[in-house]
Motif scaffolding. Sequence first.
Motif, PDB file in Angstrom:
ATOM      1  N   ARG A 179       1.489  10.214  -5.198  1.00 24.24           N
ATOM      2  CA  ARG A 179       2.175  11.459  -5.328  1.00 24.24           C
ATOM      3  C   ARG A 179       3.223  11.704  -6.539  1.00 24.24           C
ATOM      4  O   ARG A 179       3.084  12.917  -6.921  1.00 24.24           O
ATOM      5  CB  ARG A 179       3.293  11.334  -3.910  1.00 24.24           C
ATOM      6  CG  ARG A 179       4.531  12.219  -3.607  1.00 24.24           C
ATOM      7  CD  ARG A 179       3.805  13.800  -3.884  1.00 24.24           C
ATOM      8  NE  ARG A 179       2.763  14.033  -2.664  1.00 24.24           N
ATOM      9  CZ  ARG A 179       2.236  15.208  -2.842  1.00 24.24           C
ATOM     10  NH1 ARG A 179       2.275  15.811  -3.783  1.00 24.24           N
ATOM     11  NH2 ARG A 179       1.274  15.380  -1.733  1.00 24.24           N
ATOM     12  N   ARG A 180       3.960  10.548  -6.895  1.00 28.60           N
ATOM     13  CA  ARG A 180       4.441  10.847  -8.351  1.00 28.60           C
ATOM     14  C   ARG A 180       3.774  11.411  -9.414  1.00 28.60           C
ATOM     15  O   ARG A 180       4.070  12.204 -10.176  1.00 28.60           O
ATOM     16  CB  ARG A 180       5.157   9.379  -8.578  1.00 28.60           C
ATOM     17  CG  ARG A 180       6.358   9.298  -8.016  1.00 28.60           C
ATOM     18  CD  ARG A 180       7.310   8.257  -8.435  1.00 28.60           C
ATOM     19  NE  ARG A 180       7.772   8.687  -9.807  1.00 28.60           N
ATOM     20  CZ  ARG A 180       8.382   8.163 -10.580  1.00 28.60           C
ATOM     21  NH1 ARG A 180       8.626   6.710 -10.627  1.00 28.60           N
ATOM     22  NH2 ARG A 180       8.863   8.555 -11.935  1.00 28.60           N
TER      23      ARG A 180
ATOM     24  N   ALA B  50      -5.283  12.351   0.611  1.00 32.32           N
ATOM     25  CA  ALA B  50      -5.116  13.568   0.477  1.00 32.32           C
ATOM     26  C   ALA B  50      -3.530  13.944   0.646  1.00 32.32           C
ATOM     27  O   ALA B  50      -3.044  14.926  -0.030  1.00 32.32           O
ATOM     28  CB  ALA B  50      -6.064  14.342   1.787  1.00 32.32           C
ATOM     29  N   GLU B  51      -2.919  13.495   1.662  1.00 35.55           N
ATOM     30  CA  GLU B  51      -1.433  13.684   1.874  1.00 35.55           C
ATOM     31  C   GLU B  51      -0.596  13.317   0.619  1.00 35.55           C
ATOM     32  O   GLU B  51       0.240  14.000   0.195  1.00 35.55           O
ATOM     33  CB  GLU B  51      -1.148  12.944   2.991  1.00 35.55           C
ATOM     34  CG  GLU B  51      -1.560  13.519   4.554  1.00 35.55           C
ATOM     35  CD  GLU B  51      -1.331  12.638   5.683  1.00 35.55           C
ATOM     36  OE1 GLU B  51      -1.355  13.200   6.693  1.00 35.55           O
ATOM     37  OE2 GLU B  51      -0.464  11.573   5.467  1.00 35.55           O
ATOM     38  N   ALA B  52      -1.199  12.439  -0.165  1.00 32.02           N
ATOM     39  CA  ALA B  52      -0.457  11.809  -1.292  1.00 32.02           C
ATOM     40  C   ALA B  52      -0.534  12.877  -2.354  1.00 32.02           C
ATOM     41  O   ALA B  52       0.207  12.610  -3.472  1.00 32.02           O
ATOM     42  CB  ALA B  52      -0.776  10.628  -1.556  1.00 32.02           C
TER      43      ALA B  52
ATOM     44  N   PRO C  78       0.829  -1.123  -0.068  1.00 33.34           N
ATOM     45  CA  PRO C  78      -0.107  -0.001   0.035  1.00 33.34           C
ATOM     46  C   PRO C  78       0.857   1.191   0.136  1.00 33.34           C
ATOM     47  O   PRO C  78       0.362   2.230  -0.561  1.00 33.34           O
ATOM     48  CB  PRO C  78      -0.745  -0.039   1.347  1.00 33.34           C
ATOM     49  CG  PRO C  78      -1.040  -1.500   1.610  1.00 33.34           C
ATOM     50  CD  PRO C  78       0.418  -2.026   1.014  1.00 33.34           C
ATOM     51  N   GLU C  79       2.147   1.319   0.796  1.00 35.23           N
ATOM     52  CA  GLU C  79       2.887   2.655   0.795  1.00 35.23           C
ATOM     53  C   GLU C  79       3.227   2.732  -0.465  1.00 35.23           C
ATOM     54  O   GLU C  79       3.505   3.999  -0.970  1.00 35.23           O
ATOM     55  CB  GLU C  79       3.898   2.346   1.838  1.00 35.23           C
ATOM     56  CG  GLU C  79       3.281   2.344   3.260  1.00 35.23           C
ATOM     57  CD  GLU C  79       2.617   3.651   3.597  1.00 35.23           C
ATOM     58  OE1 GLU C  79       2.888   4.760   3.126  1.00 35.23           O
ATOM     59  OE2 GLU C  79       1.867   3.533   4.480  1.00 35.23           O
ATOM     60  N   ARG C  80       3.781   1.774  -1.422  1.00 32.50           N
ATOM     61  CA  ARG C  80       4.289   1.994  -2.942  1.00 32.50           C
ATOM     62  C   ARG C  80       3.026   2.595  -3.644  1.00 32.50           C
ATOM     63  O   ARG C  80       3.310   3.521  -4.562  1.00 32.50           O
ATOM     64  CB  ARG C  80       4.746   0.776  -3.467  1.00 32.50           C
ATOM     65  CG  ARG C  80       5.968   0.141  -2.689  1.00 32.50           C
ATOM     66  CD  ARG C  80       6.291  -1.214  -3.390  1.00 32.50           C
ATOM     67  NE  ARG C  80       6.486  -1.402  -4.800  1.00 32.50           N
ATOM     68  CZ  ARG C  80       6.716  -2.346  -5.491  1.00 32.50           C
ATOM     69  NH1 ARG C  80       6.906  -3.363  -4.722  1.00 32.50           N
ATOM     70  NH2 ARG C  80       6.617  -2.293  -6.838  1.00 32.50           N
ATOM     71  N   ARG C  81       2.013   2.199  -3.524  1.00 25.98           N
ATOM     72  CA  ARG C  81       0.716   2.590  -4.033  1.00 25.98           C
ATOM     73  C   ARG C  81       0.365   4.384  -3.728  1.00 25.98           C
ATOM     74  O   ARG C  81       0.323   5.005  -4.766  1.00 25.98           O
ATOM     75  CB  ARG C  81      -0.450   1.962  -3.869  1.00 25.98           C
ATOM     76  CG  ARG C  81      -0.517   0.700  -4.639  1.00 25.98           C
ATOM     77  CD  ARG C  81      -1.768  -0.128  -4.402  1.00 25.98           C
ATOM     78  NE  ARG C  81      -1.510  -1.378  -3.610  1.00 25.98           N
ATOM     79  CZ  ARG C  81      -2.521  -2.225  -2.939  1.00 25.98           C
ATOM     80  NH1 ARG C  81      -3.667  -1.783  -3.240  1.00 25.98           N
ATOM     81  NH2 ARG C  81      -2.104  -3.120  -2.227  1.00 25.98           N
TER      82      ARG C  81
END
Length: 356
Positions: free
Chosen positions: A219-220, A252-254, A211-214
């Motif tokens: 973000r990218r 939202a943060e991403a 999930p963190e990679r997603r």
Amino acid sequence: MASPRPQRGATQNAESTRFNLPQTDSDGDWLDAREAIDGAPPPLRTTVTVERPRTIISRNASPDVPFDRSINPYRGCEHGCIYCFARPSHAFHDLSPGLDFESRLFAKPDAAALLRAELARPGYVARPMALGTNTDPYQPIEREWRITRSVIEVLAETEHPLTITTKSDRVTRDLDILAPMAAKGLAAVCLSVTSLDPKIAGTVEPRAPHPERRLAAVRRLADAGVATYVSISPVIPAITDHEIEHLVERAAEAGARHVFFLPVRLPWEVAPLFRAWLDTHFPDRAGKVMATIRFIRGGRDNDPDFFTRMQGSGPWAELMRTRFQIAVRRHGLNAERIALRSDLFRPPAGAQGELF
């Protein structure tokens, strides 16, 4: 209780009898009994079969989805998400919606050529083309086959609007095409994040990226100017529903501009596969999960009706919607509608000559 296979979602290869297809019998080889003899399931390897369809664009008139055309470069999906509503489609190939769906895949290497021909047909009218509506266009085999990329290249060349839905950060590999398309209002991407808990994600969608990679991919994409959604789907009662607010916050943060969610759906053969998965991985709450799902789905495992099948009904569904909406307002998401342009489309150069 079925023995889980490492890095696989389904715990069994249940047969489908909806299409009067023959049951698959054991050939008597000693390997068929190895699980019983050794106490552990044998390795399950992924195979890929080339499929040669005559057309590549699928059409739909469903009032529940925001697109009328889509492309699926692959059949089956190695991500192995146990809840995947596309699993029953494997029965059309006389294959199981269970382990076959996530290990016996089909690839369509002619997709780009077929798309080019279909876009060149007289009278074609461009509207957003959806990728990832049935199986993931960026599942692991895309690394070698690159069919999804070839499709996007044709859409970029013809300035055709595009939406992508995926669980994979591999989508950022194609930012060199997607970012220029997004700058023209031609591309939007949706990343699906079901749970932030690695243990839950590792069983519910075992071969999908962490999930963190997603979220890092969100973000990218956002930093590159691509309109980005996050899908918190499906929400599974008593397993992932407690994460709704946190998932909205992290989206939202991403840098996501929009988020949405769907309650879990269990059509056709998905329901028994999901029950077997619950009994294996969450035996302490399997009954509660299924009771809540039936409460949301009008007393059934699945509600197939338009307008309610994507939303659910009753107090449980309404509570999830209320929690979600409060979180969305708190983080300032869904403030504007993302609209893609269709007026820039031009048919493929020289396409008429290629058809004759």
